[in-house]
Design an enzyme around this catalytic site. Structure first.
Site, PDB file in Angstrom:
ATOM      1  N   HIS A 120       1.822   1.767  -3.288  1.00 10.19           N
ATOM      2  CA  HIS A 120       1.027   2.733  -3.695  1.00 10.19           C
ATOM      3  C   HIS A 120       1.342   4.041  -3.886  1.00 10.19           C
ATOM      4  O   HIS A 120       0.704   5.289  -4.023  1.00 10.19           O
ATOM      5  CB  HIS A 120      -0.299   2.663  -3.040  1.00 10.19           C
ATOM      6  CG  HIS A 120      -1.028   1.573  -3.232  1.00 10.19           C
ATOM      7  ND1 HIS A 120      -2.447   1.302  -2.904  1.00 10.19           N
ATOM      8  CD2 HIS A 120      -0.715   0.519  -3.962  1.00 10.19           C
ATOM      9  CE1 HIS A 120      -2.636   0.046  -3.078  1.00 10.19           C
ATOM     10  NE2 HIS A 120      -1.576  -0.521  -3.976  1.00 10.19           N
TER      11      HIS A 120
ATOM     12  N   ASP B 137       0.735  -1.101  -0.110  1.00  8.74           N
ATOM     13  CA  ASP B 137      -0.166   0.026   0.023  1.00  8.74           C
ATOM     14  C   ASP B 137       1.073   1.306   0.140  1.00  8.74           C
ATOM     15  O   ASP B 137       2.026   1.150  -0.330  1.00  8.74           O
ATOM     16  CB  ASP B 137      -1.011  -0.010   1.270  1.00  8.74           C
ATOM     17  CG  ASP B 137      -2.381   0.732   0.904  1.00  8.74           C
ATOM     18  OD1 ASP B 137      -2.220   1.740   0.609  1.00  8.74           O
ATOM     19  OD2 ASP B 137      -3.332   0.034   1.097  1.00  8.74           O
TER      20      ASP B 137
END
Ligand SMILES: *[C@@H]1O[C@H](CO)[C@@H](O)[C@H](O)[C@H]1NC(C)=O
Ligand SMILES: *[C@@H]1O[C@H](CO)[C@@H](O)[C@H](O)[C@H]1NC(C)=O
Ligand SMILES: *[C@@H]1O[C@H](CO)[C@@H](O)[C@H](O)[C@H]1NC(C)=O
Ligand SMILES: *[C@@H]1O[C@H](CO)[C@@H](O)[C@H](O)[C@H]1NC(C)=O
Length: 428
Positions: free
Chosen positions: A267, A244
């Protein structure tokens, strides 16, 4: 005669007195010098020679299976009560440790030197709530030693339901810093956390240096370092590879400096998401500089939920960033709505202003390399882009930009051309 004699006598007395005075002065100087040396020695040794509390003296075993939580807690309690600075030592070897919460205030500064590897129980059911290791309410804290906190997240990742529910099952965060002031976290690895790796809440003046975060690119919600409601957080020369956000910056974050971070997979580096909850505090003063981002889903982004309460995100600067095969390298997304959990068509009321993106270059894995999608209700203000050079390396076309509700100031290189056409395209 007598007169002369007495003169001589008084001369002698005077001379002797003088000699004595000099001697005594010397002695006084010598002894005060000794006191001074002792003072320096005593003060500096009390500053540098912290008392060491080795967890193996409290029952911890480097056998990978004996739970050392109680040993850690006892060592912490004793160290915390010590009037001189204390170091808790976790030596080389592999230890198992269930959940611990290590709190202050302590009598003096505290340090944890982690040389070995500490593993969490693999089964998430063995941990209550959302944290594995908590450091809280302490002024003056150091964590270092080159060791690893292994969250053993594999089983837990299969139980993550955040894609199904807005308020998802609490899985433990590897390391939580709650209300910690003046702290230095150095040369530590956090591995395979069940959820976020590091969470920083209510902290002041905390630095992460040479920190390594590692989790697979497909592990859910394993953000590297999440910051919220903190002032003065520095992340420097660190490597974050995760499933993430490498770094996520939540509400109430102020004066956050991220420099020399290598990010990916993951991310990217995110401000937000903001506007999900009521009573969020402003985000002010974010500096992201000299970072390299590789193979991530996004690069540097600011994300806010639609239909949000009012909020503020301002004074945010992204500079000298290299993108290698990054999706959405430059992104303001005020319609952030993963898994369609939001009210359609209602704009975000988080005001985004004073943002700069400067000297950002490399390759984009999505055709839209620059997307600035601001709120219809509160357009972005004072946004500046300079020297953007991003190429889309697929054979299908050249990189493009998308701009909504924004009129940025643009200078220097402009690849792709920025906001040359406006579009209403939805975020990728
Ligand atoms: C911030 O914390 C560090 C590490 O504990 C300390 O050395 C430094 O003096 C602190 N800075 C300020 C301004 O208090
Ligand atoms: C962060 O960086 C900015 C600009 O480089 C600097 O002015 C500020 O003092 C830094 N803040 C901290 C907390 O290190
Ligand atoms: C930029 O960051 C890298 C680490 O990624 C570091 O080696 C380098 O010294 C930094 N450069 C500057 C100018 O800070
Ligand atoms: C190129 O375009 C085709 C047709 O639109 C699409 O199927 C393909 O995935 C694209 N390739 C890349 C690398 O974007």
């Amino acid at each position: 005669m007598f007169y002369i004699c007495s003169e001589k006598h008084s001369d002698k007395v005077r001379r002797r007195r003088k000699e004595n005075a000099v001697k005594m002065g010397k002695m006084a100087m010598e002894s005060s010098f000794m006191v001074f040396v002792c003072l320096i020695y005593c003060v500096s040794s009390s500053l540098t020679q912290a008392q060491v509390f080795d967890v193996t003296k409290y029952g911890a075993k480097a056998d990978g299976s004996t739970d050392m939580a109680q040993a850690m807690k006892t060592a912490w309690t004793e160290a915390c009560a010590s009037p001189s600075p204390s170091t808790i030592l976790i030596p080389r070897g592999t230890f198992l440790m269930s959940q611990v919460s290590l709190g202050g205030p302590c009598k003096s500064s505290m340090a944890v030197q982690l040389q070995g590897t500490v593993k969490a129980p693999a089964d998430p059911a063995q941990t209550k709530g959302d944290s594995w290791i908590v450091i809280r309410n302490i002024n003056g804290f150091k964590l270092n030693g080159g060791g690893t906190f292994d969250g053993q997240g594999k089983i837990a990742w299969t139980k993550n339901d955040c894609h199904l529910k807005k308020k998802c099952t609490n899985l433990p965060i590897n390391l939580r810093f709650d209300f910690v002031t003046n702290a230095l976290i150095q040369d530590i690895t956090t591995l395979d956390s069940k959820q976020f790796h590091v969470n920083v809440l209510g902290c002041k003046n905390i630095t992460f240096q040479h920190v390594t975060v590692t989790a697979p690119g497909d592990s859910p919600n394993t953000d590297g370092i999440h910051i919220g409601r903190s002032n003065g957080v520095t992340i420097v020369d660190s490597i974050i590879q995760t499933g993430d956000d490498c770094v996520s910056i939540g509400d109430g974050s102020q004066q956050i400096n991220i420099t020399g971070v290598t990010c990916g997979p993951g991310h990217g580096i995110s401000v937000g998401s903001l506007g999900k909850w009521k009573n969020e505090e402003p985000v002010v003063g974010i500096f992201v500089k000299n970072c390299t981002i590789t193979g991530t889903m996004n690069g540097v982004r600011i994300k806010t939920w639609p239909a949000s309460p009012a909020g503020i995100a301002t004074d945010m600067h992204f500079e000298d960033i290299i993108m290698n095969d990054v999706g959405n390298p430059v992104l303001i997304d005020q319609e952030y709505c993963p898994w369609n959990q939001c009210t359609d068509g209602v704009p975000s009321r988080v005001k985004v202003s004073k943002v700069s993106f400067k000297n950002i270059r490399g390759t984009s894995s999505t055709q839209v390399a620059v997307q600035l999608s601001c709120s219809k209700a509160l357009p972005c203000e004072e946004v500046e882009l300079a020297d953007i050079d991003l190429t889309f390396h697929a054979t299908n076309g050249t990189a493009t930009s998308v701009c909504d509700n924004i009129k940025p100031v643009i200078s220097g290189t402009q690849n792709p051309p920025i906001c040359s056409t406006t579009s209403t395209a939805q975020p990728a």
